[in-house]
Design an enzyme around this catalytic site. Structure first.
Site, mmCIF file in Angstrom:
data_model
loop_
_atom_site.group_PDB
_atom_site.id
_atom_site.type_symbol
_atom_site.label_atom_id
_atom_site.label_comp_id
_atom_site.label_asym_id
_atom_site.label_seq_id
_atom_site.Cartn_x
_atom_site.Cartn_y
_atom_site.Cartn_z
ATOM 1 C CG ASN A 10 40.806 48.967 45.933
ATOM 2 O OD1 ASN A 10 40.487 49.492 44.875
ATOM 3 N ND2 ASN A 10 41.759 48.066 46.035
ATOM 4 C CG HIS A 12 41.220 50.337 41.140
ATOM 5 N ND1 HIS A 12 41.262 50.788 39.842
ATOM 6 C CD2 HIS A 12 42.168 51.026 41.808
ATOM 7 C CE1 HIS A 12 42.205 51.703 39.731
ATOM 8 N NE2 HIS A 12 42.775 51.870 40.917
ATOM 9 C CE LYS A 13 40.020 44.728 47.415
ATOM 10 N NZ LYS A 13 40.043 44.439 48.858
ATOM 11 C CG ASP A 70 41.488 40.402 52.791
ATOM 12 O OD1 ASP A 70 41.733 41.605 52.932
ATOM 13 O OD2 ASP A 70 42.377 39.528 52.868
ATOM 14 C CE LYS A 176 40.510 42.058 37.633
ATOM 15 N NZ LYS A 176 41.067 43.132 38.437
ATOM 16 N NE ARG A 182 37.704 42.077 44.168
ATOM 17 C CZ ARG A 182 38.865 42.237 43.537
ATOM 18 N NH1 ARG A 182 38.898 42.528 42.254
ATOM 19 N NH2 ARG A 182 39.995 42.091 44.184
#
Ligand code: IMP
Length: 195
Positions: A10, A12-13, A70, A176, A182
């Site tokens: 991913n 974005h992650k 996760d 964010k 996260r």
């Protein structure tokens, strides 16, 4: 410097985690940069299980230290759904627009005061000798009635953060990454590494 591979496809992650860990003592690289093309089946029933499955699979494939995240959204009125199924809430293949539309449909008749939700992130750091460090972070908020904002990814335009009363998609990357689930998990991980 030790290389750590992020066990995720991913992008974005990857970007968020690299930004949060920019002063980290390890060099954080993607699976792609490490030359690994692997789709890990996430068949666990909890964020903890899936985080470990990903971190372990990639560590064993490359014989390096890995970090896996996760994560997902848990909505109170939906008894914790979509939870570990957040990425594939509206079915496979994973589709953000379909997931967000399904969430809005499921909550159509739910009043504002019953739309509490939280984002959860479980980060696992896995070493080739089997050592693991696990850290969990949560961000609390409510689910809106329509999309707001264009930043971020996934459920961000529908998740109204309790502290700022803005959706995660209305926040800048830095904003964010200062308050997200996260970021909180990674802060804890850093503390555990320094113990
Ligand atoms: P995973 O790759 O199995 O951990 O799936 C995580 C899924 O949870 C993503 O595909 C998103 O749908 C959702 N999710 C996790 N973190 C966030 C976030 O920070 N913003 C928006 N959605 C998120």
């Amino acid at each position: 410097m030790n290389k750590v591979v992020l066990a995720s496809n991913n992008s974005h992650k990857l970007k968020e985690i690299q930004q949060i860990l920019k002063d980290f003592d390890y060099e954080l690289i993607s699976m792609k940069e490490a030359g690994l093309d692997l789709e890990v089946e996430e068949n666990g029933l909890t964020f903890e299980e899936n985080s470990l499955i990903k971190a372990k699979a990639v560590s064993e494939a490359l014989n390096v230290i890995t970090i896996a995240d996760d994560s997902g959204l848990m909505v109170e009125a939906l008894k914790g759904e979509p939870g570990v199924y957040s990425a594939r809430y509206a079915g496979e293949p994973s589709n953000t627009e379909h997931n967000n539309q399904k969430l809005l449909r499921e909550l159509k008749d739910v009043p504002k005061e019953q739309r509490q939700a939280k984002f959860v992130s479980v980060i696992t750091m896995y070493y080739p000798d089997g050592k693991t460090i696990v850290a969990r972070g949560e961000a609390h908020g409510t689910i809106g009635y329509a999309y707001k904002g264009t930043q971020g990814f996934g459920y961000d335009p529908l998740f109204i953060d309790n502290e700022t009363q803005k959706t995660f998609a209305e926040l800048t990357e830095e904003e964010k990454n200062a308050i997200s689930h996260r970021a909180k998990a990674l802060e804890k991980l850093r503390g555990l590494l320094n113990d």
